[in-house]
Design an enzyme around this catalytic site. Structure first.
Site, PDB file in Angstrom:
ATOM      1  N   GLY A 343      35.185  -1.850  35.070  1.00  0.00           N
ATOM      2  CA  GLY A 343      35.382  -2.197  36.473  1.00  0.00           C
ATOM      3  C   GLY A 343      35.148  -3.668  36.742  1.00  0.00           C
ATOM      4  CD  GLU A 366      59.446 -23.683  27.070  1.00  0.00           C
ATOM      5  OE1 GLU A 366      60.671 -23.761  26.877  1.00  0.00           O
ATOM      6  OE2 GLU A 366      58.753 -24.654  27.378  1.00  0.00           O
ATOM      7  CB  THR A 368      62.972 -13.231  27.782  1.00  0.00           C
ATOM      8  OG1 THR A 368      64.189 -12.944  27.064  1.00  0.00           O
ATOM      9  CG2 THR A 368      63.310 -13.716  29.189  1.00  0.00           C
TER      10      THR A 368
END
Length: 383
Positions: A343, A366, A368
Protein backbone atom coordinates in the site's frame (compact mmCIF):
# COMPACT_ATOMS: atom_id res chain seq x y z
CA UNK A 1 35.65 -0.60 -18.58
CA UNK A 2 35.75 3.21 -18.61
CA UNK A 3 39.13 4.93 -18.60
CA UNK A 4 40.20 6.77 -15.45
CA UNK A 5 38.89 10.00 -16.97
CA UNK A 6 35.63 8.32 -17.90
CA UNK A 7 35.16 6.91 -14.42
CA UNK A 8 35.88 10.36 -12.96
CA UNK A 9 33.06 11.79 -15.10
CA UNK A 10 30.65 9.08 -13.92
CA UNK A 11 31.64 9.76 -10.31
CA UNK A 12 31.25 13.52 -10.85
CA UNK A 13 27.77 12.94 -12.25
CA UNK A 14 26.79 10.86 -9.23
CA UNK A 15 28.04 13.60 -6.91
CA UNK A 16 26.21 16.39 -8.77
CA UNK A 17 23.00 14.38 -8.86
CA UNK A 18 23.14 13.71 -5.12
CA UNK A 19 23.90 17.33 -4.20
CA UNK A 20 22.00 19.34 -6.82
CA UNK A 21 19.20 17.22 -8.28
CA UNK A 22 18.04 14.80 -5.58
CA UNK A 23 16.97 17.51 -3.10
CA UNK A 24 14.61 19.17 -5.60
CA UNK A 25 13.29 16.40 -7.86
CA UNK A 26 10.23 15.33 -5.86
CA UNK A 27 8.83 18.83 -5.44
CA UNK A 28 9.67 19.83 -9.01
CA UNK A 29 7.89 16.81 -10.52
CA UNK A 30 4.89 17.29 -8.23
CA UNK A 31 4.56 21.00 -9.10
CA UNK A 32 5.06 20.38 -12.82
CA UNK A 33 2.12 17.95 -12.84
CA UNK A 34 -0.21 20.95 -12.58
CA UNK A 35 2.01 23.69 -14.03
CA UNK A 36 4.47 22.23 -16.57
CA UNK A 37 7.94 23.70 -16.13
CA UNK A 38 11.25 22.65 -17.64
CA UNK A 39 13.97 22.52 -14.93
CA UNK A 40 16.41 24.74 -16.80
CA UNK A 41 18.66 25.18 -13.77
CA UNK A 42 19.27 21.42 -13.66
CA UNK A 43 20.47 21.51 -17.27
CA UNK A 44 22.64 24.54 -16.51
CA UNK A 45 24.29 22.66 -13.65
CA UNK A 46 25.02 19.68 -15.89
CA UNK A 47 26.12 21.96 -18.72
CA UNK A 48 28.60 23.84 -16.53
CA UNK A 49 30.09 20.48 -15.57
CA UNK A 50 30.52 19.60 -19.26
CA UNK A 51 28.04 16.72 -19.10
CA UNK A 52 25.81 17.77 -22.03
CA UNK A 53 28.41 17.20 -24.74
CA UNK A 54 30.33 14.11 -23.68
CA UNK A 55 30.38 12.01 -26.88
CA UNK A 56 31.30 14.83 -29.27
CA UNK A 57 34.74 16.02 -30.50
CA UNK A 58 36.87 18.24 -28.29
CA UNK A 59 37.66 20.60 -31.16
CA UNK A 60 34.00 21.67 -31.22
CA UNK A 61 33.47 21.84 -27.46
CA UNK A 62 32.73 18.22 -26.63
CA UNK A 63 34.57 15.89 -24.27
CA UNK A 64 35.30 13.19 -26.88
CA UNK A 65 34.25 10.43 -24.51
CA UNK A 66 33.24 6.93 -25.65
CA UNK A 67 29.53 6.36 -25.95
CA UNK A 68 29.90 3.75 -23.23
CA UNK A 69 30.84 6.51 -20.76
CA UNK A 70 28.19 8.94 -21.98
CA UNK A 71 25.45 6.35 -21.50
CA UNK A 72 26.58 5.53 -17.98
CA UNK A 73 26.36 9.24 -17.20
CA UNK A 74 22.80 9.25 -18.55
CA UNK A 75 21.99 6.24 -16.37
CA UNK A 76 23.34 7.99 -13.27
CA UNK A 77 21.17 11.05 -13.97
CA UNK A 78 18.09 8.88 -14.59
CA UNK A 79 18.54 7.10 -11.28
CA UNK A 80 17.86 10.48 -9.64
CA UNK A 81 15.76 12.48 -12.12
CA UNK A 82 14.33 10.70 -15.14
CA UNK A 83 12.93 13.83 -16.82
CA UNK A 84 16.36 15.45 -16.85
CA UNK A 85 18.04 12.28 -18.12
CA UNK A 86 15.57 12.13 -21.01
CA UNK A 87 16.33 15.78 -21.73
CA UNK A 88 20.07 15.09 -21.79
CA UNK A 89 19.49 12.22 -24.23
CA UNK A 90 17.26 14.39 -26.42
CA UNK A 91 19.87 17.16 -26.48
CA UNK A 92 22.54 14.67 -27.54
CA UNK A 93 20.20 13.48 -30.30
CA UNK A 94 19.71 17.03 -31.59
CA UNK A 95 23.46 17.55 -32.02
CA UNK A 96 24.03 14.25 -33.81
CA UNK A 97 22.99 15.25 -37.38
CA UNK A 98 25.37 18.22 -37.54
CA UNK A 99 28.21 16.29 -35.88
CA UNK A 100 27.80 13.28 -38.18
CA UNK A 101 26.41 14.61 -41.47
CA UNK A 102 27.31 18.31 -41.38
CA UNK A 103 29.99 19.92 -43.51
CA UNK A 104 33.24 21.03 -41.90
CA UNK A 105 31.97 24.61 -42.10
CA UNK A 106 28.70 23.73 -40.39
CA UNK A 107 30.50 21.87 -37.62
CA UNK A 108 32.77 24.85 -36.94
CA UNK A 109 29.88 27.31 -37.05
CA UNK A 110 27.10 25.43 -35.25
CA UNK A 111 28.58 22.80 -32.93
CA UNK A 112 30.49 25.03 -30.49
CA UNK A 113 27.26 26.73 -29.42
CA UNK A 114 25.29 23.47 -29.42
CA UNK A 115 27.90 21.82 -27.21
CA UNK A 116 28.65 24.80 -24.99
CA UNK A 117 26.50 23.59 -22.10
CA UNK A 118 24.51 26.83 -22.32
CA UNK A 119 22.19 25.66 -25.08
CA UNK A 120 19.47 23.02 -25.22
CA UNK A 121 18.15 21.49 -28.43
CA UNK A 122 14.85 19.98 -29.56
CA UNK A 123 14.40 17.13 -32.04
CA UNK A 124 11.48 17.76 -34.38
CA UNK A 125 10.61 14.52 -36.17
CA UNK A 126 7.19 13.23 -35.08
CA UNK A 127 3.82 14.56 -36.22
CA UNK A 128 0.31 13.64 -35.10
CA UNK A 129 -0.12 11.41 -38.15
CA UNK A 130 3.55 10.56 -38.65
CA UNK A 131 4.99 8.84 -35.59
CA UNK A 132 6.27 5.39 -36.42
CA UNK A 133 5.56 6.13 -40.10
CA UNK A 134 8.11 8.91 -40.52
CA UNK A 135 7.67 8.98 -44.30
CA UNK A 136 4.08 10.20 -43.82
CA UNK A 137 5.19 13.60 -42.46
CA UNK A 138 3.64 16.65 -44.06
CA UNK A 139 5.67 19.56 -42.63
CA UNK A 140 7.16 21.13 -45.73
CA UNK A 141 10.15 23.31 -46.59
CA UNK A 142 9.93 25.25 -49.85
CA UNK A 143 13.14 26.65 -51.34
CA UNK A 144 13.21 30.24 -52.56
CA UNK A 145 15.11 28.99 -55.62
CA UNK A 146 15.04 25.31 -56.57
CA UNK A 147 18.33 25.56 -58.48
CA UNK A 148 20.40 27.58 -56.01
CA UNK A 149 18.42 28.18 -52.80
CA UNK A 150 19.45 30.75 -50.23
CA UNK A 151 16.62 29.92 -47.82
CA UNK A 152 13.73 27.57 -47.10
CA UNK A 153 10.29 28.48 -45.79
CA UNK A 154 8.83 25.94 -43.35
CA UNK A 155 5.14 25.28 -42.88
CA UNK A 156 3.60 22.58 -40.69
CA UNK A 157 3.36 21.19 -37.18
CA UNK A 158 5.50 18.78 -35.19
CA UNK A 159 4.10 16.90 -32.17
CA UNK A 160 5.42 15.46 -28.89
CA UNK A 161 8.51 17.68 -28.92
CA UNK A 162 10.59 17.82 -25.73
CA UNK A 163 11.89 21.30 -24.81
CA UNK A 164 9.42 22.99 -27.20
CA UNK A 165 9.34 26.70 -26.41
CA UNK A 166 12.57 26.48 -24.40
CA UNK A 167 15.09 25.13 -26.93
CA UNK A 168 17.81 27.26 -28.47
CA UNK A 169 17.63 25.31 -31.74
CA UNK A 170 15.30 22.80 -33.37
CA UNK A 171 16.82 19.97 -35.43
CA UNK A 172 13.88 19.57 -37.79
CA UNK A 173 12.92 17.03 -40.41
CA UNK A 174 10.78 18.38 -43.23
CA UNK A 175 9.47 17.42 -46.62
CA UNK A 176 11.34 19.01 -49.55
CA UNK A 177 9.73 16.85 -52.25
CA UNK A 178 6.82 14.46 -52.64
CA UNK A 179 9.10 11.44 -53.15
CA UNK A 180 7.94 9.61 -50.02
CA UNK A 181 10.72 8.84 -47.55
CA UNK A 182 13.28 10.03 -50.11
CA UNK A 183 11.73 13.48 -50.04
CA UNK A 184 12.74 14.37 -46.48
CA UNK A 185 15.51 16.76 -45.44
CA UNK A 186 17.07 18.03 -42.21
CA UNK A 187 17.31 21.70 -41.19
CA UNK A 188 18.58 23.27 -37.97
CA UNK A 189 16.09 26.00 -37.09
CA UNK A 190 17.20 28.78 -34.69
CA UNK A 191 15.10 28.98 -31.55
CA UNK A 192 14.36 32.67 -32.14
CA UNK A 193 13.21 32.28 -35.76
CA UNK A 194 10.21 34.37 -36.74
CA UNK A 195 7.06 32.30 -37.24
CA UNK A 196 8.07 29.63 -34.71
CA UNK A 197 5.13 29.04 -32.36
CA UNK A 198 4.31 26.47 -29.69
CA UNK A 199 1.26 24.62 -28.43
CA UNK A 200 0.09 24.16 -24.86
CA UNK A 201 2.24 21.62 -22.99
CA UNK A 202 0.77 18.13 -23.04
CA UNK A 203 -0.72 16.81 -19.80
CA UNK A 204 1.07 13.51 -19.35
CA UNK A 205 0.90 10.67 -16.83
CA UNK A 206 4.61 11.04 -16.00
CA UNK A 207 7.85 12.86 -16.79
CA UNK A 208 6.13 16.12 -15.86
CA UNK A 209 9.38 18.09 -15.97
CA UNK A 210 10.01 16.91 -19.53
CA UNK A 211 7.77 19.55 -21.06
CA UNK A 212 6.34 18.35 -24.36
CA UNK A 213 4.21 20.26 -26.85
CA UNK A 214 3.60 20.94 -30.52
CA UNK A 215 5.96 23.08 -32.58
CA UNK A 216 4.26 25.15 -35.29
CA UNK A 217 6.23 26.38 -38.28
CA UNK A 218 4.16 29.29 -39.51
CA UNK A 219 6.16 30.37 -42.53
CA UNK A 220 9.55 30.09 -40.81
CA UNK A 221 12.46 31.20 -43.03
CA UNK A 222 15.68 29.24 -42.53
CA UNK A 223 18.96 29.94 -44.32
CA UNK A 224 19.99 27.26 -46.81
CA UNK A 225 23.36 26.90 -45.08
CA UNK A 226 21.49 25.29 -42.17
CA UNK A 227 20.48 22.32 -44.36
CA UNK A 228 22.30 19.27 -42.94
CA UNK A 229 23.38 16.69 -45.50
CA UNK A 230 21.85 16.65 -48.95
CA UNK A 231 18.25 17.39 -49.83
CA UNK A 232 16.39 14.10 -49.62
CA UNK A 233 18.83 12.62 -47.10
CA UNK A 234 16.64 13.40 -44.10
CA UNK A 235 15.24 9.90 -43.62
CA UNK A 236 18.71 8.36 -43.49
CA UNK A 237 19.88 11.04 -41.05
CA UNK A 238 16.83 10.60 -38.80
CA UNK A 239 17.13 6.81 -38.66
CA UNK A 240 20.87 6.97 -38.00
CA UNK A 241 20.31 9.46 -35.19
CA UNK A 242 17.61 7.27 -33.67
CA UNK A 243 20.01 4.33 -33.39
CA UNK A 244 22.08 6.43 -30.99
CA UNK A 245 19.02 7.99 -29.37
CA UNK A 246 17.60 4.58 -28.53
CA UNK A 247 20.71 3.83 -26.53
CA UNK A 248 20.16 7.03 -24.55
CA UNK A 249 16.65 5.91 -23.67
CA UNK A 250 17.88 2.40 -22.83
CA UNK A 251 20.43 3.86 -20.41
CA UNK A 252 17.84 6.19 -18.87
CA UNK A 253 15.36 3.32 -18.43
CA UNK A 254 18.08 1.28 -16.74
CA UNK A 255 18.81 4.10 -14.30
CA UNK A 256 15.12 4.42 -13.49
CA UNK A 257 14.82 0.68 -12.88
CA UNK A 258 17.93 0.74 -10.69
CA UNK A 259 16.41 3.51 -8.56
CA UNK A 260 13.21 1.49 -8.14
CA UNK A 261 15.16 -1.63 -7.19
CA UNK A 262 17.26 0.26 -4.64
CA UNK A 263 14.14 1.66 -2.96
CA UNK A 264 12.50 -1.76 -2.91
CA UNK A 265 15.56 -3.43 -1.37
CA UNK A 266 15.85 -0.76 1.32
CA UNK A 267 12.17 -1.16 2.19
CA UNK A 268 12.42 -4.96 2.25
CA UNK A 269 15.27 -4.72 4.75
CA UNK A 270 13.49 -2.23 7.04
CA UNK A 271 9.82 -3.24 6.92
CA UNK A 272 8.91 -5.71 9.65
CA UNK A 273 6.05 -8.20 9.42
CA UNK A 274 5.51 -11.19 11.71
CA UNK A 275 8.60 -10.25 13.68
CA UNK A 276 11.10 -10.17 10.83
CA UNK A 277 12.03 -8.09 7.73
CA UNK A 278 9.77 -8.82 4.79
CA UNK A 279 12.88 -9.51 2.71
CA UNK A 280 13.36 -12.70 4.70
CA UNK A 281 10.32 -14.15 2.94
CA UNK A 282 11.50 -16.24 0.01
CA UNK A 283 8.65 -15.16 -2.25
CA UNK A 284 9.64 -11.52 -1.94
CA UNK A 285 13.38 -12.24 -1.96
CA UNK A 286 13.04 -14.08 -5.27
CA UNK A 287 11.07 -11.15 -6.69
CA UNK A 288 13.96 -8.84 -5.80
CA UNK A 289 16.40 -11.29 -7.40
CA UNK A 290 14.39 -11.21 -10.63
CA UNK A 291 14.39 -7.40 -10.51
CA UNK A 292 18.18 -7.39 -10.13
CA UNK A 293 18.53 -9.77 -13.08
CA UNK A 294 16.34 -7.47 -15.19
CA UNK A 295 18.38 -4.36 -14.36
CA UNK A 296 21.69 -6.13 -14.91
CA UNK A 297 20.63 -7.56 -18.28
CA UNK A 298 19.36 -4.14 -19.39
CA UNK A 299 22.68 -2.54 -18.52
CA UNK A 300 24.60 -5.27 -20.31
CA UNK A 301 22.51 -4.84 -23.46
CA UNK A 302 23.07 -1.11 -23.79
CA UNK A 303 26.77 -1.36 -22.95
CA UNK A 304 27.22 -4.07 -25.59
CA UNK A 305 25.63 -1.86 -28.25
CA UNK A 306 27.66 1.16 -27.09
CA UNK A 307 30.92 -0.80 -27.38
CA UNK A 308 30.03 -1.79 -30.94
CA UNK A 309 29.34 1.87 -31.75
CA UNK A 310 32.61 2.95 -30.14
CA UNK A 311 34.46 0.37 -32.21
CA UNK A 312 32.92 1.72 -35.43
CA UNK A 313 30.93 -1.44 -36.04
CA UNK A 314 27.23 -1.71 -37.01
CA UNK A 315 25.03 -1.47 -33.92
CA UNK A 316 21.51 -0.69 -35.15
CA UNK A 317 20.07 -4.09 -34.30
CA UNK A 318 21.80 -4.13 -30.93
CA UNK A 319 20.48 -0.62 -30.17
CA UNK A 320 16.95 -1.82 -30.88
CA UNK A 321 17.52 -4.84 -28.63
CA UNK A 322 18.85 -2.61 -25.85
CA UNK A 323 15.92 -0.21 -26.10
CA UNK A 324 13.42 -3.09 -26.10
CA UNK A 325 15.01 -4.99 -23.22
CA UNK A 326 15.79 -1.98 -21.02
CA UNK A 327 12.39 -0.32 -21.33
CA UNK A 328 10.32 -3.49 -20.95
CA UNK A 329 12.44 -4.35 -17.92
CA UNK A 330 12.00 -0.84 -16.49
CA UNK A 331 8.24 -1.21 -16.71
CA UNK A 332 8.37 -4.61 -15.01
CA UNK A 333 10.85 -3.58 -12.29
CA UNK A 334 9.03 -0.38 -11.35
CA UNK A 335 5.72 -2.27 -11.19
CA UNK A 336 7.26 -4.96 -8.99
CA UNK A 337 8.84 -2.29 -6.77
CA UNK A 338 5.40 -0.84 -6.09
CA UNK A 339 4.27 -4.35 -5.16
CA UNK A 340 7.17 -4.77 -2.73
CA UNK A 341 6.07 -1.66 -0.87
CA UNK A 342 2.44 -2.76 -0.91
CA UNK A 343 0.00 0.00 0.00
CA UNK A 344 2.88 2.39 0.70
CA UNK A 345 4.09 1.97 -2.87
CA UNK A 346 0.72 3.14 -4.15
CA UNK A 347 1.01 6.44 -2.28
CA UNK A 348 2.94 9.57 -3.13
CA UNK A 349 4.83 9.28 0.14
CA UNK A 350 7.33 7.20 -1.86
CA UNK A 351 8.54 7.87 -5.42
CA UNK A 352 7.78 4.35 -6.66
CA UNK A 353 4.40 5.26 -8.14
CA UNK A 354 6.15 8.06 -10.08
CA UNK A 355 8.84 5.69 -11.31
CA UNK A 356 6.14 3.33 -12.57
CA UNK A 357 4.39 6.14 -14.46
CA UNK A 358 7.66 7.38 -15.90
CA UNK A 359 8.68 3.92 -17.09
CA UNK A 360 5.63 3.54 -19.32
CA UNK A 361 6.59 6.14 -21.89
CA UNK A 362 10.02 4.58 -22.38
CA UNK A 363 8.25 1.75 -24.21
CA UNK A 364 6.74 4.33 -26.57
CA UNK A 365 9.17 7.10 -27.52
CA UNK A 366 12.26 6.78 -29.74
CA UNK A 367 10.27 4.12 -31.58
CA UNK A 368 7.68 1.98 -29.85
CA UNK A 369 8.80 -1.44 -28.69
CA UNK A 370 6.66 -2.94 -31.44
CA UNK A 371 8.81 -1.01 -33.92
CA UNK A 372 11.95 -2.29 -32.18
CA UNK A 373 10.74 -5.85 -32.74
CA UNK A 374 10.18 -5.00 -36.39
CA UNK A 375 13.70 -3.57 -36.72
CA UNK A 376 15.26 -6.60 -35.01
CA UNK A 377 13.32 -9.22 -36.98
CA UNK A 378 13.97 -7.54 -40.32
CA UNK A 379 17.70 -7.46 -39.69
CA UNK A 380 17.70 -11.08 -38.58
CA UNK A 381 15.81 -12.26 -41.63
CA UNK A 382 17.74 -10.06 -44.04
CA UNK A 383 21.01 -11.49 -42.77
Amino acid sequence: MPSEEGQDLIDLTREICAKELAPVVDEAERDAATTPKLPLEAFRVLGRAGLLSLPYPEEFGGAEQPYEVYLQVVEEIASVWMSVAVGVSVHGLTCYPVATFGTDEQKKRLLPDMLSGDQLGAYCLSERSAGSDVAAMTTRAVADDETDPTSYRLKGTKAWISHAGHADFYTSFVRTSDDGGRGLSCLVVPGDAQGLEFGTPEKKMGLHCDTVSEVHFEGVDVAADRLVGERGQGMAIALSALDSGRLGIAAAATGLAQAALDRAVDYAKDRQQFGRPIGDNQGLAFLLADMEAAVTSARASYLHAARLKDAGRPFGKEAAVAKLVATDNAMRVTTDAVQVLGGAGYTQDFPLERYMREAKVTQIFEGTNQIQRLVISRQLLRG
